[in-house]
Design a protein around this motif. Structure first.
Motif, PDB file in Angstrom:
ATOM      1  N   THR A 114     -11.662  64.533  31.718  1.00 54.25           N
ATOM      2  CA  THR A 114     -10.529  63.858  32.361  1.00 54.25           C
ATOM      3  C   THR A 114     -10.860  62.396  32.641  1.00 54.25           C
ATOM      4  O   THR A 114     -10.375  61.807  33.614  1.00 54.25           O
ATOM      5  CB  THR A 114     -10.139  64.576  33.665  1.00 54.25           C
ATOM      6  N   ALA A 115     -11.684  61.798  31.795  1.00 53.40           N
ATOM      7  CA  ALA A 115     -12.076  60.398  31.977  1.00 53.40           C
ATOM      8  C   ALA A 115     -10.921  59.463  31.628  1.00 53.40           C
ATOM      9  O   ALA A 115     -10.154  59.723  30.695  1.00 53.40           O
ATOM     10  CB  ALA A 115     -13.288  60.077  31.116  1.00 53.40           C
ATOM     11  N   ASP A 116     -10.817  58.371  32.357  1.00 52.75           N
ATOM     12  CA  ASP A 116      -9.759  57.387  32.109  1.00 52.75           C
ATOM     13  C   ASP A 116     -10.224  56.393  31.052  1.00 52.75           C
ATOM     14  O   ASP A 116     -10.408  55.203  31.310  1.00 52.75           O
ATOM     15  CB  ASP A 116      -9.403  56.665  33.415  1.00 52.75           C
ATOM     16  N   GLN A 117     -10.433  56.908  29.858  1.00 54.03           N
ATOM     17  CA  GLN A 117     -10.936  56.092  28.761  1.00 54.03           C
ATOM     18  C   GLN A 117     -10.698  56.835  27.450  1.00 54.03           C
ATOM     19  O   GLN A 117     -10.314  58.004  27.454  1.00 54.03           O
ATOM     20  CB  GLN A 117     -12.438  55.854  28.920  1.00 54.03           C
ATOM     21  N   VAL A 118     -10.932  56.146  26.354  1.00 53.03           N
ATOM     22  CA  VAL A 118     -10.987  56.813  25.062  1.00 53.03           C
ATOM     23  C   VAL A 118     -12.439  57.231  24.857  1.00 53.03           C
ATOM     24  O   VAL A 118     -13.321  56.380  24.695  1.00 53.03           O
ATOM     25  CB  VAL A 118     -10.499  55.903  23.922  1.00 53.03           C
ATOM     26  N   SER A 119     -12.696  58.529  24.919  1.00 52.36           N
ATOM     27  CA  SER A 119     -14.055  59.059  24.761  1.00 52.36           C
ATOM     28  C   SER A 119     -14.276  59.409  23.300  1.00 52.36           C
ATOM     29  O   SER A 119     -13.447  60.094  22.690  1.00 52.36           O
ATOM     30  CB  SER A 119     -14.248  60.304  25.627  1.00 52.36           C
ATOM     31  N   ILE A 120     -15.383  58.951  22.727  1.00 51.37           N
ATOM     32  CA  ILE A 120     -15.668  59.132  21.303  1.00 51.37           C
ATOM     33  C   ILE A 120     -17.063  59.711  21.123  1.00 51.37           C
ATOM     34  O   ILE A 120     -17.868  59.712  22.057  1.00 51.37           O
ATOM     35  CB  ILE A 120     -15.525  57.800  20.539  1.00 51.37           C
ATOM     36  N   PRO A 121     -17.398  60.213  19.926  1.00 56.14           N
ATOM     37  CA  PRO A 121     -18.711  60.828  19.724  1.00 56.14           C
ATOM     38  C   PRO A 121     -19.859  59.835  19.841  1.00 56.14           C
ATOM     39  O   PRO A 121     -19.676  58.613  19.690  1.00 56.14           O
ATOM     40  CB  PRO A 121     -18.622  61.379  18.289  1.00 56.14           C
ATOM     41  N   GLU A 122     -21.045  60.376  20.064  1.00 62.49           N
ATOM     42  CA  GLU A 122     -22.254  59.554  20.067  1.00 62.49           C
ATOM     43  C   GLU A 122     -22.425  58.904  18.699  1.00 62.49           C
ATOM     44  O   GLU A 122     -22.154  59.511  17.667  1.00 62.49           O
ATOM     45  CB  GLU A 122     -23.471  60.423  20.382  1.00 62.49           C
ATOM     46  N   HIS A 611      -7.773  66.227  29.042  1.00 67.59           N
ATOM     47  CA  HIS A 611      -6.898  65.239  28.426  1.00 67.59           C
ATOM     48  C   HIS A 611      -6.606  65.587  26.973  1.00 67.59           C
ATOM     49  O   HIS A 611      -7.372  66.301  26.317  1.00 67.59           O
ATOM     50  CB  HIS A 611      -7.530  63.854  28.507  1.00 67.59           C
ATOM     51  N   ASP A 612      -5.501  65.045  26.470  1.00 74.69           N
ATOM     52  CA  ASP A 612      -5.172  65.205  25.059  1.00 74.69           C
ATOM     53  C   ASP A 612      -6.225  64.525  24.204  1.00 74.69           C
ATOM     54  O   ASP A 612      -6.950  63.627  24.653  1.00 74.69           O
ATOM     55  CB  ASP A 612      -3.794  64.620  24.766  1.00 74.69           C
ATOM     56  N   GLY A 613      -6.270  64.938  22.928  1.00 76.47           N
ATOM     57  CA  GLY A 613      -7.297  64.389  22.067  1.00 76.47           C
ATOM     58  C   GLY A 613      -6.971  64.503  20.596  1.00 76.47           C
ATOM     59  O   GLY A 613      -5.859  64.853  20.200  1.00 76.47           O
ATOM     60  N   LEU A 614      -7.985  64.194  19.789  1.00 74.43           N
ATOM     61  CA  LEU A 614      -7.905  64.280  18.336  1.00 74.43           C
ATOM     62  C   LEU A 614      -9.005  65.215  17.849  1.00 74.43           C
ATOM     63  O   LEU A 614     -10.156  65.097  18.269  1.00 74.43           O
ATOM     64  CB  LEU A 614      -8.068  62.892  17.705  1.00 74.43           C
ATOM     65  N   PHE A 615      -8.643  66.127  16.944  1.00 70.56           N
ATOM     66  CA  PHE A 615      -9.541  67.168  16.459  1.00 70.56           C
ATOM     67  C   PHE A 615      -9.551  67.166  14.940  1.00 70.56           C
ATOM     68  O   PHE A 615      -8.525  66.918  14.304  1.00 70.56           O
ATOM     69  CB  PHE A 615      -9.075  68.542  16.939  1.00 70.56           C
ATOM     70  N   GLY A 616     -10.690  67.480  14.365  1.00 68.97           N
ATOM     71  CA  GLY A 616     -10.785  67.688  12.931  1.00 68.97           C
ATOM     72  C   GLY A 616     -11.115  69.137  12.648  1.00 68.97           C
ATOM     73  O   GLY A 616     -11.907  69.753  13.365  1.00 68.97           O
ATOM     74  N   VAL A 617     -10.505  69.709  11.594  1.00 69.09           N
ATOM     75  CA  VAL A 617     -10.759  71.101  11.261  1.00 69.09           C
ATOM     76  C   VAL A 617     -10.839  71.250   9.744  1.00 69.09           C
ATOM     77  O   VAL A 617     -10.030  70.684   9.006  1.00 69.09           O
ATOM     78  CB  VAL A 617      -9.683  72.036  11.848  1.00 69.09           C
ATOM     79  N   ALA A 618     -11.836  71.995   9.288  1.00 68.08           N
ATOM     80  CA  ALA A 618     -11.982  72.253   7.863  1.00 68.08           C
ATOM     81  C   ALA A 618     -10.910  73.241   7.412  1.00 68.08           C
ATOM     82  O   ALA A 618     -10.636  74.230   8.094  1.00 68.08           O
ATOM     83  CB  ALA A 618     -13.368  72.814   7.570  1.00 68.08           C
ATOM     84  N   THR A 619     -10.311  72.982   6.253  1.00 69.67           N
ATOM     85  CA  THR A 619      -9.246  73.844   5.739  1.00 69.67           C
ATOM     86  C   THR A 619      -9.691  74.711   4.569  1.00 69.67           C
ATOM     87  O   THR A 619      -8.910  75.545   4.098  1.00 69.67           O
ATOM     88  CB  THR A 619      -8.038  73.002   5.293  1.00 69.67           C
ATOM     89  N   ALA A 620     -10.903  74.510   4.073  1.00 73.61           N
ATOM     90  CA  ALA A 620     -11.364  75.271   2.912  1.00 73.61           C
ATOM     91  C   ALA A 620     -12.863  75.487   3.006  1.00 73.61           C
ATOM     92  O   ALA A 620     -13.559  74.845   3.796  1.00 73.61           O
ATOM     93  CB  ALA A 620     -11.015  74.529   1.617  1.00 73.61           C
ATOM     94  N   GLY A 621     -13.363  76.403   2.202  1.00 80.96           N
ATOM     95  CA  GLY A 621     -14.786  76.665   2.161  1.00 80.96           C
ATOM     96  C   GLY A 621     -15.240  77.582   3.265  1.00 80.96           C
ATOM     97  O   GLY A 621     -14.448  78.110   4.052  1.00 80.96           O
ATOM     98  N   LEU A 631     -12.121  62.819  19.775  1.00 81.65           N
ATOM     99  CA  LEU A 631     -11.922  61.889  20.880  1.00 81.65           C
ATOM    100  C   LEU A 631     -10.945  62.463  21.893  1.00 81.65           C
ATOM    101  O   LEU A 631     -10.215  63.422  21.616  1.00 81.65           O
ATOM    102  CB  LEU A 631     -11.452  60.512  20.391  1.00 81.65           C
ATOM    103  N   THR A 632     -10.942  61.869  23.069  1.00 84.94           N
ATOM    104  CA  THR A 632      -9.922  62.128  24.084  1.00 84.94           C
ATOM    105  C   THR A 632      -9.328  60.801  24.517  1.00 84.94           C
ATOM    106  O   THR A 632      -9.936  59.737  24.336  1.00 84.94           O
ATOM    107  CB  THR A 632     -10.494  62.864  25.308  1.00 84.94           C
ATOM    108  N   VAL A 633      -8.136  60.862  25.102  1.00 89.76           N
ATOM    109  CA  VAL A 633      -7.425  59.653  25.522  1.00 89.76           C
ATOM    110  C   VAL A 633      -7.394  59.561  27.049  1.00 89.76           C
ATOM    111  O   VAL A 633      -7.731  60.528  27.742  1.00 89.76           O
ATOM    112  CB  VAL A 633      -6.005  59.622  24.928  1.00 89.76           C
ATOM    113  N   PRO A 634      -6.992  58.410  27.598  1.00 87.39           N
ATOM    114  CA  PRO A 634      -7.054  58.202  29.048  1.00 87.39           C
ATOM    115  C   PRO A 634      -6.058  59.048  29.845  1.00 87.39           C
ATOM    116  O   PRO A 634      -5.262  59.815  29.293  1.00 87.39           O
ATOM    117  CB  PRO A 634      -6.743  56.706  29.193  1.00 87.39           C
ATOM    118  N   ARG A 635      -6.086  58.869  31.133  1.00 85.53           N
ATOM    119  CA  ARG A 635      -5.228  59.620  32.060  1.00 85.53           C
ATOM    120  C   ARG A 635      -3.759  59.424  31.699  1.00 85.53           C
ATOM    121  O   ARG A 635      -3.299  58.308  31.493  1.00 85.53           O
ATOM    122  CB  ARG A 635      -5.443  59.157  33.498  1.00 85.53           C
ATOM    123  N   GLY A 636      -3.040  60.516  31.637  1.00 89.71           N
ATOM    124  CA  GLY A 636      -1.608  60.473  31.404  1.00 89.71           C
ATOM    125  C   GLY A 636      -1.194  60.183  29.984  1.00 89.71           C
ATOM    126  O   GLY A 636      -0.003  60.171  29.675  1.00 89.71           O
TER     127      GLY A 636
END
Length: 696
Positions: A114-122, A611-621, A631-636
């Motif tokens: 629930t961070a008020d920022q765009v959180s991204i991977p290391e 918080h809402d976010g962005l996800f990647g998912v494999a569709t094959a294999g 990633l996740t997006v800020p508050r609200g």
């Protein structure tokens, strides 16, 4: 059990705040469902199929017989039937689950937060590409929220950016691209100090008109990192607003249903509203879906003609005064004074971003409803097929098949021809069928005798050119009142079909069904078997394969790809991938593909407490169904417009700080510029610190 995060503020009965519901869609989910037809509900079909979800884990191939007697095969791992995995595919997936991930998804997942920022991977970095109010057109002033004017906003980047497209521009050395963005809606509470929702001023209304629409802006890539920055006041930069000129084209253009007191031709419209997701065409244009347009038009309850009143109700047009009160300042937003004006919205808009003098076109051949998106693919002979969802509870998904072939090349003749591709063809709506006898669905979750987790479907013709295929409706009525046409032919009701995207690698079509908390409520359609997805609040993604991979065909196979929610919930499903190896996800909304064929999912209204976010998912294999949060997006905020290239990921951070009680004076987020600055929607770019490709 995973400990879920607490909800944030007053969530209005779900993941969205009441403020978002009011301004984004006019409280659509808290009004009567517009669709009162008795067509079979896809929740019934999904519920029957869902009880058999475990079979995908062991089934190598699912074969679906179509109504015509032909067949299409869906490989159990998402591959074609010629590349079916062995019987040990599931075991292999489990064994590999702990390694780096599918190609394109090799990053450490971001934890729910629930961070008020765009959180991204290391190992990744980010920047804000462009914010609301930044000048993009020559002569536009710098942003000053205390001295904003409509004229200034008309030259500045609009509010609440959504769909994004990046198109090639210039040579490789220049490293420039053309960014196109939708601006879905405005939240005046977060735009104006001292805003009084009951009494907006004309200046505030005109600024809001100018903050809607579309933006075109050239962006510059840093040679070393892939970072993008906007090139302000470039000659190709452009703003289109709620008062810009648009042209109605196609079979319904010029219809009496589209004429108003100021447009006797029925072809000239001022503005585009509530542009949500969209698409990018193979011929270099962009498509933009007009979604919750109904909330901008008021006083529908005072319309006395019963036929027109029923049409307005089916589209959920506001019965009384609108939230923004625009009808006080322009009669075209008053259904009594201009009964046809609302018919001129709810279309797919096509824009030529390379021509700053072109008039964008509203394509009537693609039908009128709450368009979430419109993404085309080509048939083998080069005809575009556009898939589309109608973002409403219990509504439908559609496709349009053009009768014209795309011309290759960038000659003037080719461009002119390709700008007519979406004016002629056939409009279809989908009907889905489960493949198990109703008697075998006893509500226990027991697998039916066929042991399969899928179904079949047909595309039902609605209209071709000026010919209607719907009894009792003229062609122009089918295009203008597409929802009623789909009702008549018995289309299958869906759980808010939003973005619909075909895979550029496999041709499979993925449909984001965001949620439907009305499913199974008293008096509402519900599941025919007792599964935990009644009153569906987390949504699912449906995978569709056209018969013989022919997008122009009239039949398809379908199955559930993801059933969203916390992986510890037995009512969730991740294409058979081990659920202890995936990220939790709720309310899929926008979807896109990366260069490796992975599906990326942006969420809207996450109901798992984070918080809402962005996800990647494999569709094959063997990793099919492996889902990881990027990633996740800020508050609200909501995650919108995902765009995944080799070296970067772009997202629209929409409505940050849009939490109940928020205002300019009392912000609920300090993103993106920190304390003391006004909260601003913006576009964010993410790249690897080492400059290498995303996720590899």
């Amino acid at each position: 059990m995973r400990k879920l995060l607490p909800f944030i503020g007053n969530q209005h009965g779900g993941g969205r705040s009441a403020l978002t519901c009011r301004y984004r869609c006019g409280d659509a989910c808290f009004h009567e469902v517009p669709n009162t037809s008795d067509n079979e509900y896809v929740g019934d079909v999904i519920a029957r199929a869902y009880s058999r979800r475990s079979m995908l884990r062991s089934a190598a191939v699912v074969t679906v017989a179509t109504a015509a007697g032909s067949a299409i095969t869906l490989g159990g791992d998402g591959s074609s039937a010629s590349a079916v995995p062995s019987a040990d595919a599931q075991a292999a997936a489990k064994g590999a689950a702990g390694s780096d991930g599918a190609r394109g998804l090799r990053f450490k997942p971001v934890a729910p937060n629930t961070a008020d920022q765009v959180s991204i991977p290391e190992g990744y970095e980010q920047n804000v590409v462009i914010r609301w109010g930044e000048p993009i057109v020559k002569g536009a002033p710098g942003f000053n929220p205390d001295k904003q004017t409509a004229a200034a906003q008309a030259g500045q980047f609009g509010y609440n950016n959504d769909f994004l497209s990046l198109l090639p521009y210039g040579d490789d050395y220049e490293r420039r691209q053309l960014l196109v963005a939708n601006h879905e809606y405005t939240d005046e509470n977060l735009m104006f100090k001292g805003y009084d929702p009951a009494n907006p001023t004309r200046e505030q209304v005109e600024i809001a008109w100018a903050a809607h629409g579309l933006s075109v802006v050239v962006v510059q890539e840093d040679h070393r990192s892939g970072k993008l920055t906007a090139v302000t006041r470039h000659q190709l930069n452009r703003r289109l607003t709620a008062t810009s000129e648009f042209k109605l084209t196609g079979p319904a253009a010029g219809s009496a249903l589209l004429k108003t007191s100021v447009d006797s031709t029925g072809t000239k419209v001022l503005g585009t509203l509530n542009n949500c997701a969209g698409g990018t065409t193979p011929w270099g244009t962009t498509l933009h879906g007009e979604e919750n347009f109904n909330q901008y038009f008021g006083n529908a309850g005072a319309v006395t003609d019963p036929t027109e009143a029923a049409r307005l109700k089916r589209y959920g047009v506001t019965a009384g005064a609108t939230e923004r009160k625009w009808e006080r300042f322009d009669k075209r937003f008053d259904c009594v004074q201009e009964p046809n004006e609302s018919h001129r919205f709810g279309w797919v808009v096509e824009l030529d971003p390379y021509d700053p003098n072109s008039v964008p076109r509203k394509r009537t051949a693609l039908g009128r409803f709450k368009h979430e998106a419109a993404q085309p693919r080509l048939t083998e002979d080069g005809r575009p097929v556009v898939y589309m969802g109608d973002d409403e509870r219990f509504d439908y998904f559609y496709k349009f098949v053009s009768s014209k072939q795309m011309k290759k090349g960038d000659s003037r003749a080719a461009k002119q021809h390709n700008l007519t591709l979406l004016d002629e063809g056939t409009l279809y709506v989908a009907k889905l069928t489960g493949d198990s006898p109703a008697a075998e669905i006893d509500g226990t979750g027991k697998l039916p005798s066929d042991g399969q987790f899928d179904g079949s479907g047909v595309w039902i013709k609605l209209a071709t050119g000026n010919v209607s295929h719907v009894e009792g409706m003229a062609a122009e009525e089918v295009y203008v009142f597409t929802r009623q046409a789909a009702d008549k032919v018995g289309a299958t009701k869906m759980d808010r079909p939003e973005d619909v995207e075909p895979s550029p690698r496999t041709g499979r079509v993925y449909i984001a069904l965001t949620n439907n908390t009305d499913r199974g409520k008293p008096g509402k359609e519900g599941a025919t078997e007792p599964n935990p997805r009644n009153q569906n609040k987390h949504g699912q993604i449906l995978e569709l394969a056209e018969n013989f991979d022919d997008p122009a065909g009239d039949g398809f196979a379908w199955r559930l790809f993801l059933v969203a929610g916390d992986p510890n919930d037995p009512a969730t499903f991740f294409a058979g991938f081990p659920k202890d190896k995936v990220s939790p996800i709720s309310c899929p909304d926008n979807v896109a593909f990366d260069p490796h064929g992975n599906l990326w999912i942006a969420t809207d209204g996450n109901q798992l407490g984070s918080h809402d976010g962005l996800f990647g998912v494999a569709t094959a294999g063997e990793r099919r169904g492996e889902l990881k949060q990027f990633l996740t997006v800020p508050r609200g905020a909501e995650t919108c417009g995902p765009l995944i290239q080799d070296r970067r990921v772009l997202v629209s951070v929409q409505h940050p700080g849009e939490i109940d009680g928020a205002s300019v004076e009392k912000p609920q987020s300090v993103w993106p510029d920190g304390p003391g600055k006004i909260v601003r929607p913006a576009v964010v770019s993410v790249w690897r610190k080492d400059g290498k490709n995303i996720g590899v």
